[in-house]
Motif scaffolding. Structure first.
Motif, PDB file in Angstrom:
ATOM      1  N   ARG A 117      -2.564  -3.652   5.757  1.00 53.26           N
ATOM      2  CA  ARG A 117      -1.150  -3.406   5.999  1.00 53.26           C
ATOM      3  C   ARG A 117      -0.657  -4.353   7.085  1.00 53.26           C
ATOM      4  O   ARG A 117      -1.304  -4.524   8.119  1.00 53.26           O
ATOM      5  CB  ARG A 117      -0.931  -1.962   6.435  1.00 53.26           C
ATOM      6  CG  ARG A 117      -0.937  -0.979   5.308  1.00 53.26           C
ATOM      7  CD  ARG A 117      -0.889   0.451   5.743  1.00 53.26           C
ATOM      8  NE  ARG A 117      -0.118   0.731   6.957  1.00 53.26           N
ATOM      9  CZ  ARG A 117       0.052   1.953   7.435  1.00 53.26           C
ATOM     10  NH1 ARG A 117      -0.488   2.997   6.825  1.00 53.26           N
ATOM     11  NH2 ARG A 117       0.752   2.146   8.541  1.00 53.26           N
ATOM     12  N   SER A 118       0.481  -4.973   6.841  1.00 55.76           N
ATOM     13  CA  SER A 118       0.990  -5.968   7.788  1.00 55.76           C
ATOM     14  C   SER A 118       1.313  -5.344   9.142  1.00 55.76           C
ATOM     15  O   SER A 118       1.208  -6.024  10.175  1.00 55.76           O
ATOM     16  CB  SER A 118       2.232  -6.656   7.213  1.00 55.76           C
ATOM     17  OG  SER A 118       3.241  -5.709   6.894  1.00 55.76           O
ATOM     18  N   ASP A 119       1.664  -4.058   9.185  1.00 52.52           N
ATOM     19  CA  ASP A 119       1.985  -3.432  10.462  1.00 52.52           C
ATOM     20  C   ASP A 119       0.740  -3.140  11.286  1.00 52.52           C
ATOM     21  O   ASP A 119       0.838  -2.763  12.452  1.00 52.52           O
ATOM     22  CB  ASP A 119       2.796  -2.148  10.246  1.00 52.52           C
ATOM     23  CG  ASP A 119       2.019  -1.076   9.503  1.00 52.52           C
ATOM     24  OD1 ASP A 119       1.275  -1.424   8.563  1.00 52.52           O
ATOM     25  OD2 ASP A 119       2.155   0.114   9.851  1.00 52.52           O
ATOM     26  N   ARG A 120      -0.449  -3.318  10.683  1.00 53.59           N
ATOM     27  CA  ARG A 120      -1.700  -3.101  11.404  1.00 53.59           C
ATOM     28  C   ARG A 120      -2.379  -4.412  11.789  1.00 53.59           C
ATOM     29  O   ARG A 120      -3.485  -4.392  12.325  1.00 53.59           O
ATOM     30  CB  ARG A 120      -2.644  -2.242  10.565  1.00 53.59           C
ATOM     31  CG  ARG A 120      -2.164  -0.800  10.395  1.00 53.59           C
ATOM     32  CD  ARG A 120      -3.112   0.019   9.572  1.00 53.59           C
ATOM     33  NE  ARG A 120      -2.688   1.420   9.517  1.00 53.59           N
ATOM     34  CZ  ARG A 120      -3.268   2.348   8.764  1.00 53.59           C
ATOM     35  NH1 ARG A 120      -4.306   2.022   8.006  1.00 53.59           N
ATOM     36  NH2 ARG A 120      -2.825   3.597   8.766  1.00 53.59           N
ATOM     37  N   ALA A 150       5.855   2.955   1.269  1.00 52.18           N
ATOM     38  CA  ALA A 150       5.106   1.755   0.894  1.00 52.18           C
ATOM     39  C   ALA A 150       5.052   0.810   2.082  1.00 52.18           C
ATOM     40  O   ALA A 150       6.052   0.583   2.766  1.00 52.18           O
ATOM     41  CB  ALA A 150       5.758   1.064  -0.303  1.00 52.18           C
ATOM     42  N   TYR A 151       3.862   0.269   2.334  1.00 50.44           N
ATOM     43  CA  TYR A 151       3.655  -0.680   3.423  1.00 50.44           C
ATOM     44  C   TYR A 151       3.272  -2.028   2.833  1.00 50.44           C
ATOM     45  O   TYR A 151       2.344  -2.113   2.022  1.00 50.44           O
ATOM     46  CB  TYR A 151       2.537  -0.206   4.348  1.00 50.44           C
ATOM     47  CG  TYR A 151       2.790   1.153   4.979  1.00 50.44           C
ATOM     48  CD1 TYR A 151       3.405   1.247   6.232  1.00 50.44           C
ATOM     49  CD2 TYR A 151       2.410   2.319   4.328  1.00 50.44           C
ATOM     50  CE1 TYR A 151       3.628   2.487   6.818  1.00 50.44           C
ATOM     51  CE2 TYR A 151       2.636   3.561   4.903  1.00 50.44           C
ATOM     52  CZ  TYR A 151       3.247   3.642   6.137  1.00 50.44           C
ATOM     53  OH  TYR A 151       3.467   4.863   6.706  1.00 50.44           O
ATOM     54  N   GLU A 154       0.868  -1.177   0.000  1.00 53.68           N
ATOM     55  CA  GLU A 154       0.000   0.000   0.000  1.00 53.68           C
ATOM     56  C   GLU A 154       0.901   1.222   0.000  1.00 53.68           C
ATOM     57  O   GLU A 154       1.721   1.402   0.909  1.00 53.68           O
ATOM     58  CB  GLU A 154      -0.896  -0.001   1.237  1.00 53.68           C
ATOM     59  CG  GLU A 154      -1.787   1.233   1.346  1.00 53.68           C
ATOM     60  CD  GLU A 154      -2.581   1.261   2.635  1.00 53.68           C
ATOM     61  OE1 GLU A 154      -2.577   2.311   3.317  1.00 53.68           O
ATOM     62  OE2 GLU A 154      -3.198   0.224   2.967  1.00 53.68           O
ATOM     63  N   VAL A 155       0.772   2.054  -1.019  1.00 61.27           N
ATOM     64  CA  VAL A 155       1.638   3.224  -1.179  1.00 61.27           C
ATOM     65  C   VAL A 155       0.904   4.475  -0.704  1.00 61.27           C
ATOM     66  O   VAL A 155      -0.264   4.689  -1.041  1.00 61.27           O
ATOM     67  CB  VAL A 155       2.076   3.387  -2.644  1.00 61.27           C
ATOM     68  CG1 VAL A 155       2.775   4.731  -2.861  1.00 61.27           C
ATOM     69  CG2 VAL A 155       3.002   2.246  -3.048  1.00 61.27           C
ATOM     70  N   GLN A 156       1.588   5.278   0.082  1.00 60.35           N
ATOM     71  CA  GLN A 156       1.085   6.578   0.497  1.00 60.35           C
ATOM     72  C   GLN A 156       2.061   7.640   0.018  1.00 60.35           C
ATOM     73  O   GLN A 156       3.238   7.612   0.386  1.00 60.35           O
ATOM     74  CB  GLN A 156       0.919   6.640   2.015  1.00 60.35           C
ATOM     75  CG  GLN A 156      -0.175   5.740   2.553  1.00 60.35           C
ATOM     76  CD  GLN A 156      -0.389   5.897   4.050  1.00 60.35           C
ATOM     77  OE1 GLN A 156       0.374   6.579   4.733  1.00 60.35           O
ATOM     78  NE2 GLN A 156      -1.434   5.271   4.574  1.00 60.35           N
ATOM     79  N   SER A 201      12.748   0.533   5.618  1.00 57.23           N
ATOM     80  CA  SER A 201      12.024   1.720   6.090  1.00 57.23           C
ATOM     81  C   SER A 201      10.722   1.944   5.339  1.00 57.23           C
ATOM     82  O   SER A 201       9.833   2.633   5.835  1.00 57.23           O
ATOM     83  CB  SER A 201      12.902   2.962   5.927  1.00 57.23           C
ATOM     84  OG  SER A 201      13.126   3.241   4.538  1.00 57.23           O
ATOM     85  N   GLY A 202      10.621   1.360   4.147  1.00 59.98           N
ATOM     86  CA  GLY A 202       9.440   1.567   3.322  1.00 59.98           C
ATOM     87  C   GLY A 202       9.487   2.851   2.513  1.00 59.98           C
ATOM     88  O   GLY A 202       8.571   3.117   1.721  1.00 59.98           O
TER      89      GLY A 202
END
Length: 216
Positions: free
Chosen positions: A111-114, A81-82, A28-30, A59-60
């Motif tokens: 997102r994997s970090d969520r 990017a996540y 997922e790109v921000q 770091s993404g």
């Protein structure tokens, strides 16, 4: 002056596609500038196109040089990017005590970090299980949200079975706690008034594995 607009959504999709081709995973790109847009004058050909992409997986952070049409000067786009994963979630609210089946699930990308470490990612660990509490739709499930379907409830009368060396015994007993299929629970033998531990193997039925002379 009339132009073709390449908005932030299109830019994001382009970068996500390039990352998938390069990294072999979904992201997922921000963008740093969520209002970013490129303009290509009407009549120009080609583009938009990513000329270069730099990405740090740790770091993404990323930066991309993008041209809006053939011959245009590259524009630097930055962002993050996540990594995302597919996870099963409920397609509808589930009441406490309801058993979840395959039709109650759908897959979403998160997102994997969520995603919490205790989230249930394997649908086989959800289907056929019972909700411990009321569960909302579209949210990741965690282990403590689910339990084996309760086949024996506390206070139920059940048949206790014991088999050993050609001997088969059965007695009536009362459950002292709830239990699902394959779970151990305590029962009171109504004939001897002894408390025994047995494994539930069906509705209203449990098997004793200890010596009957000692505890049955």
């Amino acid at each position: 002056r009339s132009s073709r607009v390449v908005d932030a959504n299109e830019l994001t999709g382009m970068i996500e596609g390039e990352l998938y081709a390069r990294e072999g995973g979904h992201h997922e790109v921000q963008l740093a500038n969520t209002n970013m847009a490129l303009h290509a004058p009407v009549g120009t050909i080609g583009g938009p196109e990513i000329r270069s992409l730099n990405f740090d997986p740790r770091s993404g952070m990323l930066s991309a040089d993008i041209v809006a049409w053939d011959g245009a000067e590259p524009v630097r786009v930055t962002g993050r990017a996540y990594e995302t994963i597919e996870i099963p979630v409920l397609d509808r609210p589930i009441a406490a005590g309801d058993v979840i089946d395959a039709n109650d699930l759908r897959w979403v990308s998160l997102r994997s970090d969520r995603v919490r470490p205790d989230s249930v990612l394997n649908p086989d660990e959800i289907i056929g299980h019972q909700a411990r509490r009321a569960l909302r739709a579209s949210e990741p499930l965690r282990g403590y949200d689910l339990q084996q379907e309760i086949l024996v409830n506390r206070g139920d009368l059940v048949t206790l079975l014991f088999e050993a060396r050609g001997i088969q015994l059965s007695v009536r007993a009362r459950a002292m706690e709830n239990a699902g299929d394959g779970e151990l629970a305590r029962f009171v033998n109504l004939q001897s008034n002894r408390t025994v531990e047995a494994m539930v193997d069906g509705p209203g039925r449990a098997r004793v594995f200890a010596s009957p002379a000692a505890s049955f």
